[in-house]
Design a protein around this motif. Structure first.
Motif, short mmCIF file in Angstrom:
data_model
loop_
_atom_site.label_atom_id
_atom_site.label_comp_id
_atom_site.label_asym_id
_atom_site.label_seq_id
_atom_site.Cartn_x
_atom_site.Cartn_y
_atom_site.Cartn_z
N GLN A 22 0.99 -1.07 0.00
CA GLN A 22 0.18 0.04 0.02
C GLN A 22 0.83 1.18 0.01
O GLN A 22 0.61 2.20 -0.66
CB GLN A 22 -0.92 -0.07 1.25
N ALA A 23 1.85 1.31 0.80
CA ALA A 23 2.78 2.51 1.05
C ALA A 23 3.50 2.66 -0.28
O ALA A 23 3.72 3.86 -0.88
CB ALA A 23 3.88 2.20 1.96
N ILE A 24 4.18 1.52 -1.18
CA ILE A 24 4.72 1.70 -2.54
C ILE A 24 3.78 2.17 -3.50
O ILE A 24 3.90 3.02 -4.11
CB ILE A 24 5.21 0.43 -2.84
N GLU A 25 2.26 1.67 -3.51
CA GLU A 25 1.58 2.19 -4.39
C GLU A 25 1.16 3.69 -4.43
O GLU A 25 1.01 4.19 -5.17
CB GLU A 25 0.18 1.36 -4.51
N ASP A 26 0.85 4.22 -3.17
CA ASP A 26 0.87 5.40 -2.83
C ASP A 26 1.80 6.33 -3.18
O ASP A 26 1.61 7.35 -3.77
CB ASP A 26 0.63 5.71 -1.37
N ALA A 27 2.95 5.74 -3.13
CA ALA A 27 4.29 6.64 -3.40
C ALA A 27 4.48 6.72 -4.97
O ALA A 27 4.77 7.82 -5.23
CB ALA A 27 5.41 6.10 -2.76
N LEU A 28 3.85 5.68 -5.51
CA LEU A 28 3.94 5.58 -7.10
C LEU A 28 3.21 6.53 -7.66
O LEU A 28 3.35 7.26 -8.53
CB LEU A 28 3.93 4.37 -7.73
N ARG A 29 1.74 6.65 -7.04
CA ARG A 29 0.70 7.49 -7.53
C ARG A 29 1.17 8.94 -7.07
O ARG A 29 0.79 9.93 -8.01
CB ARG A 29 -0.64 7.27 -6.87
N LYS A 30 1.93 9.22 -5.98
CA LYS A 30 2.20 10.73 -5.68
C LYS A 30 3.42 11.02 -6.62
O LYS A 30 3.65 12.35 -6.84
CB LYS A 30 2.76 10.75 -4.31
N ALA A 31 4.14 10.22 -7.16
CA ALA A 31 5.22 10.50 -8.05
C ALA A 31 4.82 10.88 -9.45
O ALA A 31 5.57 11.30 -10.25
CB ALA A 31 6.02 9.28 -8.33
N GLY A 32 3.48 10.73 -9.78
CA GLY A 32 3.09 11.11 -11.09
C GLY A 32 3.03 9.83 -11.98
O GLY A 32 2.36 8.94 -11.66
#
Length: 65
Positions: A22-32
């Motif tokens: 979940q944390a990785i997916e959130d970070a990837l979304r925030k990265a654009g």
């Protein structure tokens, strides 16, 4: 090792896996748009009272990276 320890470890590792994804997916979304990029990842597991430090490294990458 007792079945209780085994079950407790499995629950802990499941929680680690689910919350880490979940944390990785959130970070990837925030990265654009991370398409085509690769990211170095590291997990450090420590256990108080057992003198354990276990390090796992790897890459998280897009299929095109």
């Amino acid at each position: 090792m007792s079945g209780d320890y085994n079950m407790s470890m499995r629950k802990f590792l499941k929680q680690v896996g689910v919350t880490s994804q979940q944390a990785i997916e959130d970070a990837l979304r925030k990265a654009g748009d991370p398409a085509g990029k690769s990211f170095e990842a590291k997990i450090v597991l420590t256990i108080d009272g057992l003198d354990v430090e276990h390090v796992v490294t790897g890459q998280i990458k897009d299929g095109d990276a």
